[in-house]
Design a protein around this motif. Structure first.
Motif, mmCIF file in Angstrom:
data_model
loop_
_atom_site.group_PDB
_atom_site.id
_atom_site.type_symbol
_atom_site.label_atom_id
_atom_site.label_comp_id
_atom_site.label_asym_id
_atom_site.label_seq_id
_atom_site.Cartn_x
_atom_site.Cartn_y
_atom_site.Cartn_z
ATOM 1 N N PRO A 48 7.080 2.697 -6.544
ATOM 2 C CA PRO A 48 8.412 3.398 -7.190
ATOM 3 C C PRO A 48 9.371 2.587 -8.135
ATOM 4 O O PRO A 48 9.600 2.929 -9.011
ATOM 5 C CB PRO A 48 9.106 4.145 -6.055
ATOM 6 N N GLY A 49 9.498 1.322 -7.261
ATOM 7 C CA GLY A 49 10.626 0.456 -8.031
ATOM 8 C C GLY A 49 9.909 -0.333 -9.216
ATOM 9 O O GLY A 49 10.710 -0.296 -10.200
ATOM 10 N N LYS A 52 10.370 2.416 -11.918
ATOM 11 C CA LYS A 52 11.736 2.580 -12.433
ATOM 12 C C LYS A 52 11.811 1.482 -13.416
ATOM 13 O O LYS A 52 12.432 1.497 -14.474
ATOM 14 C CB LYS A 52 12.643 2.553 -11.353
ATOM 15 N N ALA A 73 7.702 7.524 -11.253
ATOM 16 C CA ALA A 73 8.361 6.944 -10.351
ATOM 17 C C ALA A 73 8.763 8.044 -9.395
ATOM 18 O O ALA A 73 8.795 7.994 -8.384
ATOM 19 C CB ALA A 73 9.914 6.213 -10.644
ATOM 20 N N ASP A 78 10.540 8.146 -5.523
ATOM 21 C CA ASP A 78 11.795 7.757 -5.705
ATOM 22 C C ASP A 78 13.044 8.847 -5.985
ATOM 23 O O ASP A 78 12.807 9.489 -6.863
ATOM 24 C CB ASP A 78 11.924 6.390 -6.666
#
Length: 140
Positions: A48-49, A52, A73, A78
């Motif tokens: 997810p990071g 993003k 994401a 997230d």
């Protein structure tokens, strides 16, 4: 058989120890792949990071890419991206998009993002509103 297990462990270490951004602490490339491709691959594999960062990379560019990476994401779990994707969907006019926005707000709220819970409460108070009054998309 023993040697192949060792090779697998070394390979797994090298793959999973690469920083998300593809850069070392000093800002140097950690591999031959461009940083953006490294991030995209990690995002598509569930990070997810990384997703993003891909969305943020496109903030001043293609809105479709921002939407796409924000959705990735969100799908990757997230909670801030789940909220942000809901805000994107609430900006659309179709009932389908509004229903999906509520879905993502619930997910974000379940994952502990307080702002999503507040927006859901606003929607419950005024279910006939076309688009609820909501704060702008959240940042980290």
């Amino acid at each position: 058989m023993r040697a192949s297990g060792f090779i697998w462990i070394v390979t797994a270490f090298l793959v999973f120890s690469t920083p998300v951004s593809g850069r070392a602490a000093g800002g140097q490339e950690t591999n031959n792949m461009p940083v953006s491709n490294c991030l995209k691959e990690k995002a598509l594999m569930g990070d997810p990071g990384a997703a993003k960062l891909c969305a943020e990379d496109n903030l001043k560019g293609d809105r479709n890419l921002v939407r796409y990476w924000t959705q990735v994401a969100a799908e990757n779990g997230d909670p801030v991206s789940q909220y942000n994707f809901a805000m994107i969907l609430l900006g659309k006019k179709s009932r389908h998009d509004r229903l999906r926005a509520i879905f993502w707000l619930k997910k974000s709220s379940q994952n502990g993002f307080v702002l999503a819970k507040q927006v859901l409460e606003d929607i419950r108070k005024n279910p006939n509103a076309t688009i609820p009054i909501a704060p702008p998309p959240a940042e980290k």
